[in-house]
Design an enzyme around this catalytic site. Structure first.
Site, PDB file in Angstrom:
ATOM      1  N   GLU A 107       0.836  -1.214   0.000  1.00  0.00           N
ATOM      2  CA  GLU A 107       0.000   0.000   0.000  1.00  0.00           C
ATOM      3  C   GLU A 107       0.870   1.264   0.000  1.00  0.00           C
ATOM      4  OE1 GLU A 107      -2.318  -1.488   3.409  1.00  0.00           O
ATOM      5  OE2 GLU A 107      -4.084  -0.936   2.225  1.00  0.00           O
ATOM      6  N   GLU A 127      -3.469  -9.287   3.793  1.00  0.00           N
ATOM      7  CA  GLU A 127      -4.253  -9.022   5.001  1.00  0.00           C
ATOM      8  C   GLU A 127      -5.333 -10.063   5.250  1.00  0.00           C
ATOM      9  OE1 GLU A 127      -3.323  -6.805   2.764  1.00  0.00           O
ATOM     10  OE2 GLU A 127      -2.741  -4.912   3.709  1.00  0.00           O
TER      11      GLU A 127
HETATM   12  C1  3H9 Z   1      -1.348  -4.772   7.070  1.00  0.00           C
HETATM   13  O1  3H9 Z   1      -0.392  -4.450   6.440  1.00  0.00           O
HETATM   14  C2  3H9 Z   1      -2.528  -3.887   7.312  1.00  0.00           C
HETATM   15  C3  3H9 Z   1      -2.594  -2.691   6.432  1.00  0.00           C
HETATM   16  O2  3H9 Z   1      -3.287  -3.007   5.257  1.00  0.00           O
HETATM   17  C4  3H9 Z   1      -3.377  -1.532   6.979  1.00  0.00           C
HETATM   18  C5  3H9 Z   1      -3.206  -1.032   8.344  1.00  0.00           C
HETATM   19  C6  3H9 Z   1      -4.040   0.112   8.701  1.00  0.00           C
HETATM   20  N1  3H9 Z   1       4.473  -7.554  11.496  1.00  0.00           N
HETATM   21  O3  3H9 Z   1       7.688 -15.244   8.591  1.00  0.00           O
HETATM   22  P1  3H9 Z   1       9.067 -15.105   9.085  1.00  0.00           P
HETATM   23  C7  3H9 Z   1       8.125 -11.124  11.801  1.00  0.00           C
HETATM   24  S1  3H9 Z   1      -1.425  -6.298   7.809  1.00  0.00           S
HETATM   25  C8  3H9 Z   1       5.191  -7.950  12.551  1.00  0.00           C
HETATM   26  O4  3H9 Z   1       9.541 -16.078  10.096  1.00  0.00           O
HETATM   27  P2  3H9 Z   1       9.968 -15.476   6.378  1.00  0.00           P
HETATM   28  C9  3H9 Z   1       7.798 -12.556  12.159  1.00  0.00           C
HETATM   29  O5  3H9 Z   1       6.905 -12.608  13.249  1.00  0.00           O
HETATM   30  C10 3H9 Z   1       0.146  -7.028   7.467  1.00  0.00           C
HETATM   31  N2  3H9 Z   1       6.114  -8.927  12.489  1.00  0.00           N
HETATM   32  O6  3H9 Z   1      10.125 -15.037   7.902  1.00  0.00           O
HETATM   33  C11 3H9 Z   1       9.164 -13.106  12.465  1.00  0.00           C
HETATM   34  O7  3H9 Z   1       9.497 -12.672  13.748  1.00  0.00           O
HETATM   35  P3  3H9 Z   1      10.250 -13.635  14.764  1.00  0.00           P
HETATM   36  C12 3H9 Z   1       0.171  -7.655   6.134  1.00  0.00           C
HETATM   37  C13 3H9 Z   1       6.291  -9.523  11.305  1.00  0.00           C
HETATM   38  O8  3H9 Z   1      11.206 -15.038   5.722  1.00  0.00           O
HETATM   39  C14 3H9 Z   1      10.059 -12.368  11.487  1.00  0.00           C
HETATM   40  O9  3H9 Z   1       9.345 -11.202  11.093  1.00  0.00           O
HETATM   41  N3  3H9 Z   1       1.415  -8.358   5.929  1.00  0.00           N
HETATM   42  C15 3H9 Z   1       5.573  -9.158  10.179  1.00  0.00           C
HETATM   43  O10 3H9 Z   1       9.582 -16.904   6.302  1.00  0.00           O
HETATM   44  C16 3H9 Z   1      10.396 -13.160  10.261  1.00  0.00           C
HETATM   45  O11 3H9 Z   1       9.185 -13.627   9.682  1.00  0.00           O
HETATM   46  C17 3H9 Z   1       1.539  -9.677   6.045  1.00  0.00           C
HETATM   47  O12 3H9 Z   1       0.589 -10.378   6.274  1.00  0.00           O
HETATM   48  C18 3H9 Z   1       4.630  -8.114  10.292  1.00  0.00           C
HETATM   49  N4  3H9 Z   1       3.922  -7.670   9.243  1.00  0.00           N
HETATM   50  O13 3H9 Z   1       8.741 -14.656   5.797  1.00  0.00           O
HETATM   51  C19 3H9 Z   1       2.912 -10.243   5.850  1.00  0.00           C
HETATM   52  N5  3H9 Z   1       5.959  -9.946   9.139  1.00  0.00           N
HETATM   53  O14 3H9 Z   1      11.579 -13.909  14.137  1.00  0.00           O
HETATM   54  C20 3H9 Z   1       3.230 -11.186   6.957  1.00  0.00           C
HETATM   55  C21 3H9 Z   1       6.905 -10.762   9.622  1.00  0.00           C
HETATM   56  O15 3H9 Z   1      10.304 -12.834  16.005  1.00  0.00           O
HETATM   57  N6  3H9 Z   1       4.587 -11.708   6.909  1.00  0.00           N
HETATM   58  N7  3H9 Z   1       7.123 -10.499  10.923  1.00  0.00           N
HETATM   59  O16 3H9 Z   1       9.404 -14.863  14.864  1.00  0.00           O
HETATM   60  C22 3H9 Z   1       4.948 -12.698   6.067  1.00  0.00           C
HETATM   61  O17 3H9 Z   1       4.214 -13.130   5.213  1.00  0.00           O
HETATM   62  C23 3H9 Z   1       6.327 -13.271   6.236  1.00  0.00           C
HETATM   63  O18 3H9 Z   1       6.735 -12.997   7.546  1.00  0.00           O
HETATM   64  C24 3H9 Z   1       7.385 -12.717   5.259  1.00  0.00           C
HETATM   65  C25 3H9 Z   1       8.783 -13.252   5.704  1.00  0.00           C
HETATM   66  C26 3H9 Z   1       7.070 -13.217   3.863  1.00  0.00           C
HETATM   67  C27 3H9 Z   1       7.446 -11.234   5.321  1.00  0.00           C
END
Ligand code: 3H9
Length: 703
Positions: A107, A127
């Site tokens: 976004e 999301e």
């Molecule tokens: C949003 O954006 C809402 C908006 O539209 C509007 C708002 C108003 N936040 O998965 P991994 C941490 S909603 C916090 O193991 P990978 C994760 O917990 C969001 N922490 O690695 C982990 O921490 P830890 C929409 C996050 O390489 C570490 O990063 N976004 C977030 O296998 C490594 O992550 C999503 O849904 C986050 N957003 O995969 C994306 N993302 O080491 C969600 C990650 O302490 N994330 N962490 O356990 C993912 O899909 C995967 O984490 C990603 C990396 C592909 C990024």
């Protein structure tokens, strides 16, 4: 300037690098830093264009998920308003996207007028996987960029797409020649934009996002997709938001989106899915084992047994590019196994999921053998032979002789005692249980069973390799059935008993699917095989010795050779994939009830739901207390990924917390009193549940 932002001025350009490890989650501090940096660049007359990028390559994984449900998610400056402000800056903003741009990260890029991504980039609005919708303009800006239909598909799938597809869709303007060149090519792009006096925001590609679509497009879209949404809220909110994008001017659409987002954020479903997100990450951690513990190297794998399970396991490794030897006892069985694997791959080609030449490259990685000596160089050996302790122990005795020192010896048992298997070899520390779920090549869950002697590095290596082959590993201790099947037992027992008391299999299944489980108990048993379930039950009769009614219906069906779908008859009748209720099963239940002196009565849905679910929950709590499960999140992951429990309810443990632990305990006690001797025998609350309720705790935790 904030430590989270790298700000650099370079000949007419401001470069703003986001630097919040590990994934540039846009929490309040990063939003504040970004906002200040953009204001500074906007106000600086030397700056003609602004590039936003990830200081360490990765762009952003979106909002900080940990902030949701707390006041922090909209703490000033909030993301939606920050992005409105960025989109209003009178200088071109170029988003240079490395590795991932997800959710709010995408976004942010959409609020910029221009986007360039590196070739390995993955973009998406994920999301929906968190029970949310894009809340910072995604549902409004994306339809204006790529049209309403493509936007809806992307947002509702929550899928990540690669850079080339993003360019074809119109999300990216350019793809850089390499990840290393991303920033240089973003600079070149910026200078081109400056040279041609490009506007800060180019004209919208789709000013009318629904252009070309039939007037009733959204109505039809809803009708077509709604059944698969079951009772999920977020997809419905997405649809409303995209409808707003089609009908309202941008500023009004953004307000509508924000209201819908807040509704989703405060929902129980989103809370549950956020719990699942963090539970998945937590599952990778082994308490007491250092994150940097050196792992054993796994480059060659062997699987023993080329049946459905062994073949599926071999495919998992071949799919990940890891060579795997597949061992069978005789040539015919081996040929059958290899043919089955090839057939599986070819059916994936027909379904468009695999390219024809990938079949050959994967088959090339699977090496069939009849000779144990070929296993001598394997780093990991997984036996998937007949589910009988003596048979497996025999295999381990042979493995001990042929496998090199340090090889990990794994058993794919679904219920047997891993310690008893490990005890047959002189290296029990190398032994671990790997319970794949069927079909092994498709199911994501992998129960990793830690024996009492399993070495920490064996466990850590196993978790690592599981992730490399795309599985979700969950650690379980040793007990009959481990986490999943041990909980299945009381849940299925209760379902069987309810049918004797007057419910029908179809009623029980409907109650469970109404809760959004993928399948009811009886459909699941028919699919898995009533014979398989019988054999597991039969190997552990002691627990049920005092209850003659215990799964009697299943026992009788087994004796009648009604094994479920594979024989066309089980709890239901099958014609192809269609199932019908079977009056014979009801008559059998009546006869058994008579014999066992169980009085039959109409059973209401609520009772079915409570008896099945409370039993499931109670067993889960007991597993935690015994230390078989390390965390409630692990139990939830097993049931979501192995047994079709709806993720938007967060798994049985999270669901219990939502219901209230007091409610669960009171329910168990109610049935204990109401169901006579049967209730006395089975509805014993787990001591941990009683302790938690007595202490007024809301969360399930060991104490
Ligand atoms: C949003 O954006 C809402 C908006 O539209 C509007 C708002 C108003 N936040 O998965 P991994 C941490 S909603 C916090 O193991 P990978 C994760 O917990 C969001 N922490 O690695 C982990 O921490 P830890 C929409 C996050 O390489 C570490 O990063 N976004 C977030 O296998 C490594 O992550 C999503 O849904 C986050 N957003 O995969 C994306 N993302 O080491 C969600 C990650 O302490 N994330 N962490 O356990 C993912 O899909 C995967 O984490 C990603 C990396 C592909 C990024």
């Amino acid at each position: 300037m904030s430590e989270l932002i790298h700000y650099r001025l370079e000949e007419g350009l401001a470069l703003i690098g986001l630097d919040r490890v590990p994934v540039n989650a846009l929490d309040q501090s990063l939003r504040a830093g970004l906002s200040n940096a953009c204001e500074r660049a906007a106000a600086d007359p030397r700056v003609q264009a602004i590039i936003i990028h990830g200081a360490r390559g990765l762009f952003s994984a979106g909002s900080d998920i940990g902030e949701f449900g707390t006041g922090a998610s909209f703490a000033e400056p909030d993301l939606p308003r920050t992005l409105v402000r960025l989109a209003g800056i009178h200088k071109p903003l170029i988003a240079a996207l490395g590795k991932v741009a997800l959710g709010g990260g995408l976004e942010l890029a959409l609020a910029c007028g221009y986007r360039i991504g590196e070739p390995n980039l993955r973009v998406g609005l994920s999301e929906i996987n968190l029970g949310l919708l894009p809340g910072a303009g995604g549902t409004q800006r994306l339809p204006r960029l790529i049209g309403a239909e493509s936007a809806l598909n992307l947002i509702l799938s929550g899928k990540q797409i690669d850079a080339e597809n993003a360019r074809l869709l119109g999300i990216l303007d350019r793809v850089s020649t390499s990840p290393e060149r991303l920033l240089d090519e973003a600079r070149e792009y910026a200078y081109e934009l400056i040279a041609c006096r490009a506007p800060a925001q180019p004209a919208e590609a789709w000013p009318e996002p629904a252009d070309g679509l039939p007037d009733d497009f959204l109505v039809r879209y809803r009708a077509e997709h709604e059944p698969s949404w079951k009772s999920r809220l977020a997809p419905r909110l997405v649809l409303s938001a995209v409808e707003a994008a089609c009908l309202l001017p941008l500023d009004e659409g953004l307000l509508k989106e924000l209201a819908l987002f807040k509704q989703a954020e405060s929902s129980r479903q989103s809370k549950a899915l956020r719990h699942v997100f963090f539970a998945e990450r937590e599952a990778a951690r082994i308490p007491g084992v250092r994150d940097d513990l050196p792992l054993r190297s796994i480059t060659r794998v062997a699987v023993i047994g080329a049946g459905t399970m062994g073949g599926g396991i071999a495919m998992c490794f071949a799919n990940a590019g890891i060579p795997v030897a597949l061992l069978e006892r005789d040539g015919k069985a081996l040929d059958r196994g290899l043919t089955m694997i090839r057939d599986n791959y070819e059916s994936s080609v027909r379904r468009g999921r695999l390219l024809p030449d990938q079949v050959e490259s994967r088959m090339d990685l699977i090496f069939g053998t009849l000779d144990y000596a070929d296993l001598s160089d394997a780093d990991l050996v997984i036996e998937a032979v007949f589910e009988k302790l003596e048979v497996k122990q025999q295999v381990f005795l042979t493995l001990e002789k042929v496998c090199k020192p340090g090889a990990i010896l794994a058993t794919n048992t679904s219920s047997l005692d891993v310690d008893a298997i490990a005890a047959t070899v002189a290296r029990p520390h190398d032994v671990v249980g790997l319970h794949f779920f069927s079909p092994a090549n498709a199911m994501r869950l992998l129960e990793v069973v830690r024996g009492k002697a399993t070495a920490p590095d064996v466990l850590a290596t196993t978790l690592d390799i599981a992730r490399r082959i795309g599985k979700l590993p969950v650690i379980s201790g040793v007990c009959f059935g481990f986490i999943g099947n041990r909980m299945l037992e009381p849940y299925a027992r209760e379902a069987h008993r309810l049918v004797l008391e007057g419910a029908t299999p179809a009623q029980v299944d409907r109650v469970l699917t109404d809760l959004d489980l993928n399948m009811g108990v009886f459909s699941m048993l028919d699919l898995a095989g009533i014979d398989v379930n019988f054999l597991v039950r039969d190997s552990n009769r002691t627990a049920s010795a005092h209850d003659e009614s215990y799964c009697r219906l299943g026992d009788e069906l087994y004796a009648m050779g009604r094994y479920g779908q594979k024989t066309g008859r089980g709890f239901y009748l099958y014609e192809g994939r269609n199932r019908r209720d079977d009056a014979e099963v009801i008559a059998l239940a009546e006869r058994l009830a008579d014999e066992l002196q169980i009085s039959r009565r109409p059973i209401d849905d609520q009772e079915i739901l409570e008896r099945c679910l409370f039993m499931l929950i109670n067993e889960g709590i007991q597993l935690l207390d015994e230390g078989i499960a390390l965390r409630t999140g692990d139990i939830d992951l097993v049931w979501i990924n192995g047994y079709g429990f709806p993720a938007h309810l967060g798994g049985p443990m999270h669901y219990a917390e939502q219901l209230g632990l007091g409610t669960v305990l009171a329910g168990l006690q109610r049935y204990r009193n109401a169901l006579g001797k049967y209730g006395e025998m089975w509805f014993k609350p787990a001591p941990l549940l009683e302790r938690l309720v007595a202490a007024g705790r809301k969360r399930i935790e060991r104490f």
